[in-house]
Enzyme design. Structure first.
Site, PDB file in Angstrom:
ATOM      1  N   THR A 203       1.074  -1.073  -0.205  1.00 19.68           N
ATOM      2  CA  THR A 203      -0.299   0.395  -0.088  1.00 19.68           C
ATOM      3  C   THR A 203       1.097   1.142  -0.114  1.00 19.68           C
ATOM      4  O   THR A 203       0.784   1.873   0.256  1.00 19.68           O
ATOM      5  CB  THR A 203      -0.929  -0.555   1.343  1.00 19.68           C
ATOM      6  OG1 THR A 203      -0.099  -0.415   2.173  1.00 19.68           O
ATOM      7  CG2 THR A 203      -2.354  -0.925   1.276  1.00 19.68           C
ATOM      8  N   GLY A 204       2.262   1.068  -0.217  1.00 21.42           N
ATOM      9  CA  GLY A 204       2.891   2.084  -0.235  1.00 21.42           C
ATOM     10  C   GLY A 204       3.567   2.828   1.260  1.00 21.42           C
ATOM     11  O   GLY A 204       4.320   3.838   1.204  1.00 21.42           O
TER      12      GLY A 204
ATOM     13  N   GLU B  88     -18.912 -22.620 -14.463  1.00 25.14           N
ATOM     14  CA  GLU B  88     -18.779 -21.211 -15.156  1.00 25.14           C
ATOM     15  C   GLU B  88     -19.476 -20.418 -15.497  1.00 25.14           C
ATOM     16  O   GLU B  88     -19.637 -19.418 -14.563  1.00 25.14           O
ATOM     17  CB  GLU B  88     -17.919 -21.037 -16.046  1.00 25.14           C
ATOM     18  CG  GLU B  88     -15.987 -21.413 -16.123  1.00 25.14           C
ATOM     19  CD  GLU B  88     -15.221 -21.095 -14.394  1.00 25.14           C
ATOM     20  OE1 GLU B  88     -15.731 -20.200 -13.917  1.00 25.14           O
ATOM     21  OE2 GLU B  88     -14.651 -21.921 -13.515  1.00 25.14           O
TER      22      GLU B  88
HETATM   23  P1  ADP Z   1       4.500  -1.530   1.747  1.00 25.01           P
HETATM   24  O1  ADP Z   1       5.635  -1.038   2.089  1.00 25.01           O
HETATM   25  O2  ADP Z   1       3.216  -1.009   2.135  1.00 25.01           O
HETATM   26  O3  ADP Z   1       4.563  -3.275   1.197  1.00 25.01           O
HETATM   27  P2  ADP Z   1       5.543  -0.401  -0.709  1.00 25.01           P
HETATM   28  O4  ADP Z   1       5.455   1.261  -0.709  1.00 25.01           O
HETATM   29  O5  ADP Z   1       7.110  -0.932  -0.993  1.00 25.01           O
HETATM   30  O6  ADP Z   1       4.362  -0.942   0.022  1.00 25.01           O
HETATM   31  O7  ADP Z   1       5.450  -0.324  -2.582  1.00 25.01           O
HETATM   32  C1  ADP Z   1       5.155  -0.995  -3.179  1.00 25.01           C
HETATM   33  C2  ADP Z   1       5.025  -0.398  -5.036  1.00 25.01           C
HETATM   34  O8  ADP Z   1       4.218  -0.002  -5.377  1.00 25.01           O
HETATM   35  C3  ADP Z   1       5.838   0.584  -4.678  1.00 25.01           C
HETATM   36  O9  ADP Z   1       7.133   0.882  -5.212  1.00 25.01           O
HETATM   37  C4  ADP Z   1       5.177   1.594  -5.190  1.00 25.01           C
HETATM   38  O10 ADP Z   1       5.541   1.259  -7.590  1.00 25.01           O
HETATM   39  C5  ADP Z   1       3.398   0.782  -5.970  1.00 25.01           C
HETATM   40  N1  ADP Z   1       2.896   1.980  -4.921  1.00 25.01           N
HETATM   41  C6  ADP Z   1       2.610   1.868  -3.811  1.00 25.01           C
HETATM   42  N2  ADP Z   1       1.925   2.314  -2.951  1.00 25.01           N
HETATM   43  C7  ADP Z   1       1.483   3.752  -3.657  1.00 25.01           C
HETATM   44  C8  ADP Z   1       0.961   4.721  -3.926  1.00 25.01           C
HETATM   45  N3  ADP Z   1      -0.177   5.206  -2.893  1.00 25.01           N
HETATM   46  N4  ADP Z   1       1.236   6.069  -5.531  1.00 25.01           N
HETATM   47  C9  ADP Z   1       2.031   5.259  -6.436  1.00 25.01           C
HETATM   48  N5  ADP Z   1       3.002   4.153  -6.281  1.00 25.01           N
HETATM   49  C10 ADP Z   1       2.014   3.186  -4.983  1.00 25.01           C
HETATM   50 ZN    ZN Z   2     -15.412 -22.607  -9.379  1.00 24.98          ZN
END
Ligand code: ADP
Ligand code: ZN
Length: 586
Positions: free
Chosen positions: A194-195, A413
């Site tokens: 989730t970023g 399906e």
């Molecule tokens: P987490 O640490 O929550 O598991 P990450 O920050 O490592 O997630 O996110 C993995 C990738 O997903 C990032 O490198 C980016 O490319 C994409 N991503 C996730 N959330 C966002 C966001 N809010 N905006 C843009 N890209 C995102």
């Molecule tokens: Zn099924």
């Protein structure tokens, strides 16, 4: 680093072998080529052409003439041999003569051995260092990471919540002047992808301070004390910079709630956790160091971590909603060659996708477009990427599938599709296919669920019914004895939903509003009533599904036939069938 060292060790090994071979060669030729009779030697002595004679205990003596040539002859082993020679003005040496070439190759060999020895010693030292020492954790600060809040789309609340942290890092004195205490630690929690990492990086980038990233699992080692040492060295490094952001991903690896009762536990984990807590209380709020930790589940963390003065700010990073998904998609397609992409439609189709999944979708689409040699990435590429992500790659070779299997899959399906159309008319069934995928599914039905925060009891029941639609169709058409394993995954998911309803969501009779998990923690073990309730619930829903399918058998068969014919059918095809046939009212 070790690998490079290992490669270079070949060099002295080769030199050593080479010098050894050379030595054998030299000493052999040297000895073989020059053997003269003793009488020749006596002649040389009398003609005074000899420079040195080398006498050892060996059966041969070596003779070096004044002109540099060397030969061997028999050792007479007489008592006054040496004296006689000396009287004749010949030098006598009591060591064997070695040729300069011999000396060179011996030297080469010895030097190579010494070099090999040193190298081996060093590599083992590096290895043991990284295993036993704390200072070797590879955390180098990333400075000037060129990353800011623009790289994080959506997540507005989370961004707001860390805004003052950024401000503080930029200007700690301002906060001190007001006597404000900044949090030392911030926990970002929420689903994977989730970023959270992105957000932590952006904080460092916005504040323009170095970023130290480690993962909790880096600290969990077999050797007790290593993790704690690493924590200490990490903080030492960061503090040497003055201001910094320390990011600890997967903090649960070191800070998981201690199980009460299950004795022993991991000493190592406790030591690491304690070191972290000590370090955190060791530095002053005004120093300008912020620790940001990430976890998928806040409720798994040890309370000690969450106390005031430690990680006392908790920020949830949620799955993106529709508008956030649109922003994330735009962000990741920004620098790609795109054409006519319907962002809003894609944002709607990607319910419950995380940021990482959305990024993956755009990347997969780019790969497909590239394979196609397309000039632009467009909706069709996203479409294919979407199907691949949800269901896996389509199997290319599918000639071997028997007609009867195709028929079973088609009914299965169609069963899902029909129940979905009937029970959840707001979920759009976008695609139904009987093309098997590499993920192992015989076929699949894709539907785009409504965006909603909560799911009520009625809705959950309907979802379970859709999942049961496949197996029910098989049973109706082919009989109870001929049902297949094709429903395996459906049954797993429906079982999970039923269990959650009864045991966690307070939607059942046997437990009422009690949570099974909490009861278990308190030692509750009698689960018979729960089990029989779950079974009743799912059987009841299954009967309902069968009734619907039997009532709409014409529609079911029409869908099946079209599927067998076309392999993949879409929303429009389904609507058309529903409109043509009159036995199902939607
Ligand atoms: P987490 O640490 O929550 O598991 P990450 O920050 O490592 O997630 O996110 C993995 C990738 O997903 C990032 O490198 C980016 O490319 C994409 N991503 C996730 N959330 C966002 C966001 N809010 N905006 C843009 N890209 C995102
Ligand atoms: Zn099924």
């Amino acid at each position: 680093m070790n690998k490079i060292k290992n490669k270079y060790i070949l060099l002295p090994v080769i030199t050593a072998i080479f010098s050894l071979v050379f030595l054998i060669f030299v000493s052999n030729t040297f000895k073989l080529s020059t053997n003269k009779p003793y009488t020749n030697f006596l002649k040389d002595v009398s003609s005074n052409t000899i420079s040195t004679v080398y006498v050892t205990t060996s059966p041969k003596i070596q003779v070096k003439l004044k002109d540099g040539t060397v030969y061997e002859t028999d050792n007479p082993r007489t008592n006054n041999f040496k004296e006689g020679l000396l009287k004749n003005g010949v030098n006598v040496s009591e060591q064997a003569l070695t040729s300069p070439l011999e000396i060179v190759s011996i030297a080469g060999f010895v030097i190579s051995l010494v070099v090999i020895g040193i190298m081996l010693f060093k590599t083992t030292k590096i290895k043991s260092k990284s295993m036993f020492s704390a200072s070797n954790l590879d955390v180098d600060a990333v400075e000037d990471i060129g990353f800011n809040f623009d790289n994080v789309a959506g997540n507005e609340e989370a961004k707001d919540s860390v805004q003052d942290v950024v401000d503080f890092l930029k200007n700690p004195e301002k906060y001190t002047a007001y006597g404000a205490r900044m949090p030392k630690g911030v926990i970002l929690y929420g689903d994977p992808g989730t970023g959270k990492t992105l957000l932590a990086k952006a904080v460092a980038g916005e504040a323009n301070v170095p970023f130290y990233a480690v993962s909790g699992s880096d600290f969990v080692q077999i050797y007790v004390g290593v993790g704690a040492g690493r924590i200490r060295s990490l903080f030492k490094k960061a503090r040497s910079h003055g201001r910094a952001v320390i990011f600890i991903d997967e903090i649960d690896a070191i800070g998981k709630k201690r199980d009460n009762g299950s004795g022993g536990g991991s000493d190592e984990k406790d030591q690491t956790l304690n070191a972290l807590l000590t370090e955190m209380s060791g530095f002053n709020e005004t120093e300008g160091i912020i620790i940001i930790a990430a976890t998928n589940r806040l409720d798994m963390l040890d309370e000690a971590l969450l106390r005031p003065g430690r990680f006392d700010r908790h920020i949830e990073v949620t799955l993106p909603d529709v508008s956030a998904r649109e922003k994330i998609l735009k962000l990741h397609l920004k620098n790609k060659p795109i054409k006519d992409i319907d962002y809003s439609e894609w944002a709607h189709k990607t319910t419950s996708f995380s940021g990482a999944k959305l990024e993956n979708l755009t990347n997969e689409a780019a790969i497909i477009a590239c394979k196609d040699n397309a000039v632009f990435i467009d909706n069709t590429h996203l479409d294919r990427a979407y199907s691949i992500m949800l269901a896996g790659y389509e199997k290319v070779d599918r000639d071997y599938i028997k007609d009867v299997d195709r028929k079973i899959t088609a009914f299965h399906e169609a069963g899902h599709a029909l129940i979905s159309l009937k029970m959840l008319p707001n979920d759009k069934v976008s695609k139904v296919t009987i093309i098997p995928t590499t993920k192992g599914a015989g076929g699949y039905t894709l539907s785009i669920p409504e965006d909603s925060l909560y799911q009520n009891k009625e809705h959950l029941k309907k979802k379970i019914m859709v999942l049961l639609g496949g197996r029910a169709a098989e049973e109706i058409i082919f009989g109870a004895d001929n049902v297949t394993t094709g429903a395996y995954n459906d049954l797993q998911r429906s079982t999970q939903l039923v269990a959650n309803m009864v045991t966690e969501y307070g939607m059942g009779e046997s437990l009422g509003l009690l949570s099974m998990n909490k009861l278990k923690e308190s030692g509750f073990i009698n689960q018979d009533a729960v089990l029989s309730e779950c079974k009743d619930l799912i059987s009841h829903l299954y009967e309902e599904v069968k009734i619907i399918l039997l009532g709409g058998k014409e529609t079911l068969e029409a869908m099946t036939n079209l599927l067998i014919d076309k392999e993949t059918i879409y929303h429009e095809d389904l609507i058309k069938i529903i409109e043509d046939k009159t036995d199902v009212a939607v």
